[in-house]
Write an enzyme that holds these catalytic residues in place. Structure first.
Site, PDB file in Angstrom:
ATOM      1  N   LYS A 199      13.600  27.806  25.442  1.00  0.00           N
ATOM      2  CA  LYS A 199      12.340  28.321  25.978  1.00  0.00           C
ATOM      3  C   LYS A 199      11.899  29.586  25.252  1.00  0.00           C
ATOM      4  CE  LYS A 199      13.022  26.099  30.430  1.00  0.00           C
ATOM      5  NZ  LYS A 199      14.188  25.300  29.980  1.00  0.00           N
ATOM      6  N   LYS A 251      10.282  29.016  35.805  1.00  0.00           N
ATOM      7  CA  LYS A 251      11.433  28.193  35.447  1.00  0.00           C
ATOM      8  C   LYS A 251      12.550  29.064  34.892  1.00  0.00           C
ATOM      9  CE  LYS A 251       8.855  26.861  31.239  1.00  0.00           C
ATOM     10  NZ  LYS A 251       8.341  25.703  30.462  1.00  0.00           N
ATOM     11  N   ARG A 297       6.729  14.957  23.905  1.00  0.00           N
ATOM     12  CA  ARG A 297       7.874  15.266  23.059  1.00  0.00           C
ATOM     13  C   ARG A 297       7.569  14.781  21.631  1.00  0.00           C
ATOM     14  NH1 ARG A 297      13.249  15.847  23.755  1.00  0.00           N
ATOM     15  NH2 ARG A 297      12.508  17.540  25.096  1.00  0.00           N
ATOM     16  N   ARG A 341       5.225  12.315  28.295  1.00  0.00           N
ATOM     17  CA  ARG A 341       5.983  12.082  29.528  1.00  0.00           C
ATOM     18  C   ARG A 341       5.101  12.506  30.696  1.00  0.00           C
ATOM     19  NH1 ARG A 341      10.748  15.634  27.418  1.00  0.00           N
ATOM     20  NH2 ARG A 341       8.870  16.806  26.893  1.00  0.00           N
ATOM     21  N   ARG A 399       6.101  17.927  36.948  1.00  0.00           N
ATOM     22  CA  ARG A 399       7.044  17.837  35.836  1.00  0.00           C
ATOM     23  C   ARG A 399       6.947  16.462  35.193  1.00  0.00           C
ATOM     24  NH1 ARG A 399      12.439  18.852  39.019  1.00  0.00           N
ATOM     25  NH2 ARG A 399      11.386  17.252  40.264  1.00  0.00           N
ATOM     26  N   ASP A 424       8.071  20.356  22.692  1.00  0.00           N
ATOM     27  CA  ASP A 424       7.289  19.868  23.821  1.00  0.00           C
ATOM     28  C   ASP A 424       5.916  20.517  23.791  1.00  0.00           C
ATOM     29  OD1 ASP A 424       9.480  18.412  24.604  1.00  0.00           O
ATOM     30  OD2 ASP A 424      10.152  19.868  26.096  1.00  0.00           O
ATOM     31  N   GLU A 475       8.179  24.313  24.651  1.00  0.00           N
ATOM     32  CA  GLU A 475       9.616  24.427  24.418  1.00  0.00           C
ATOM     33  C   GLU A 475       9.959  23.881  23.037  1.00  0.00           C
ATOM     34  OE1 GLU A 475      12.331  22.961  27.345  1.00  0.00           O
ATOM     35  OE2 GLU A 475      11.187  23.728  29.040  1.00  0.00           O
ATOM     36  N   ASN A 510      13.373  22.162  21.616  1.00  0.00           N
ATOM     37  CA  ASN A 510      14.683  21.658  22.017  1.00  0.00           C
ATOM     38  C   ASN A 510      15.572  21.466  20.799  1.00  0.00           C
ATOM     39  OD1 ASN A 510      14.304  20.796  25.100  1.00  0.00           O
ATOM     40  ND2 ASN A 510      12.415  20.396  23.985  1.00  0.00           N
TER      41      ASN A 510
END
Length: 315
Positions: free
Chosen positions: A126, A161, A211, A226, A234, A274, A282, A284
């Protein structure tokens, strides 16, 4: 030339082969006649300056009911492998961090490790995104309840978060007049002792949290949007979201152009970013997923492309 690929991951018997991106990499390695061995964090140890490994050499096939068999169980060291993949799922806890230190001893022997252990350790998924302020929405990181409340008062509709969460866990949306605001902040910050992230809510989440996978800094041509289920904010598949492939937009490609060179410089060879609407949320670096979904819908061979890249850089 055949290679011996070592993979640090969750127990092989625990995965869902129909969705597991690491398993897709194993299938790609099998097509290249590479030898595959798997190990967990608990199988790594250090004897003076030698990384010792307990591992099982396996054969895999694309059959969800019978997807692997163990050929042999061995004890050796990092020099047994031509390359090691760090593909352990979070949680990103101290055991995970210690494993990155141990894997650096493999690098000292000249054994390539992907993603680079030091960069995995340094690039919180993050916080790393905030190194690209031109790409991210309004955001604050703090453990101070007053600062977090002031941020929510300014932007009204916000997402809170933890910095070490995964799969949509412990993500909260707070809107004006929410009577649970104070207790959510107290819980997430552990009464002001733990830093968390607050981010302006992005309405484009209704169209999906996309993603995008990058190999050596270059994006795969489509992403997996997503989309949250009804009543959810979410989009994570683990939180019930549904995955819908979509081509990359000009904005997506621009974000990738901002992030990609840094990923490449840091030895982060396989990464998932993301994107919600126009914003990066984000990066990842630990164990990015969505290979199998994109391969199935778009006819890609993402794991094969990744192994082609590894082949090009291995000694």
């Amino acid at each position: 030339m055949t290679k011996h690929l070592g993979i640090v991951m969750d127990p092989i018997e625990s995965i869902n082969p129909k969705k597991d991106s690491t398993f897709a990499m194993m299938l790609a390695a099998t097509r290249r006649d590479w030898q595959i061995s798997v190990m967990t964090l608990g199988d790594l140890s250090l004897n003076k300056d030698r990384l010792q490994v307990n591992y099982q050499t396996i054969k895999v096939k694309d059959d969800p009911n019978d997807y692997y068999e163990t050929v042999r169980v061995s004890t050796g060291d990092a020099s047994d492998f031509d390359c090691i993949l760090m593909r352990k799922d979070p949680p990103f806890n101290m055991d995970y961090i210690y494993a990155t230190y141990l894997l650096e001893f493999a690098e000292r022997l000249g054994i390539p490790v992907f993603n680079k252990p030091g960069s995995i350790r340094d690039c919180n998924e993050k916080l790393f995104a905030l190194q690209f302020p031109q790409c991210v929405p309004e955001v604050i990181v703090s453990s101070n309840p007053d600062e977090l409340k002031a941020f929510q008062a300014e932007y009204e509709d916000v997402i809170l978060k933890p910095l070490d969460g995964m799969g949509g866990q412990s993500i909260f949306r707070i809107r004006p007049g929410d009577s649970n605001r104070n207790v959510i902040i107290e819980t997430l910050t552990e009464l002001g002792t733990q830093k968390i992230m607050a981010q302006r809510y992005l309405p484009d989440i209704s169209a999906g949290d996309t993603r995008i996978l990058l190999i050596n800094g270059e994006p795969v041509p489509a992403g997996l949007a997503r989309i949250p289920s009804a009543g959810e904010t979410r989009g994570n598949l683990a939180a019930g979201g549904s995955g819908v492939p979509r081509p990359l937009t000009e904005r997506d490609l621009w974000i990738c152009s901002q992030v990609g060179p840094v990923l490449k410089a840091k030895g982060l060879a396989f990464v998932g970013i993301d994107v919600i609407g126009a914003y990066l949320t984000e990066i990842n670096v630990t164990c990015p997923t969505c290979i199998r979904e994109l391969d199935a819908s778009e006819g890609f061979d993402i794991a094969g492309d990744y192994l082609d890249y590894l082949s090009s850089v291995l000694p």
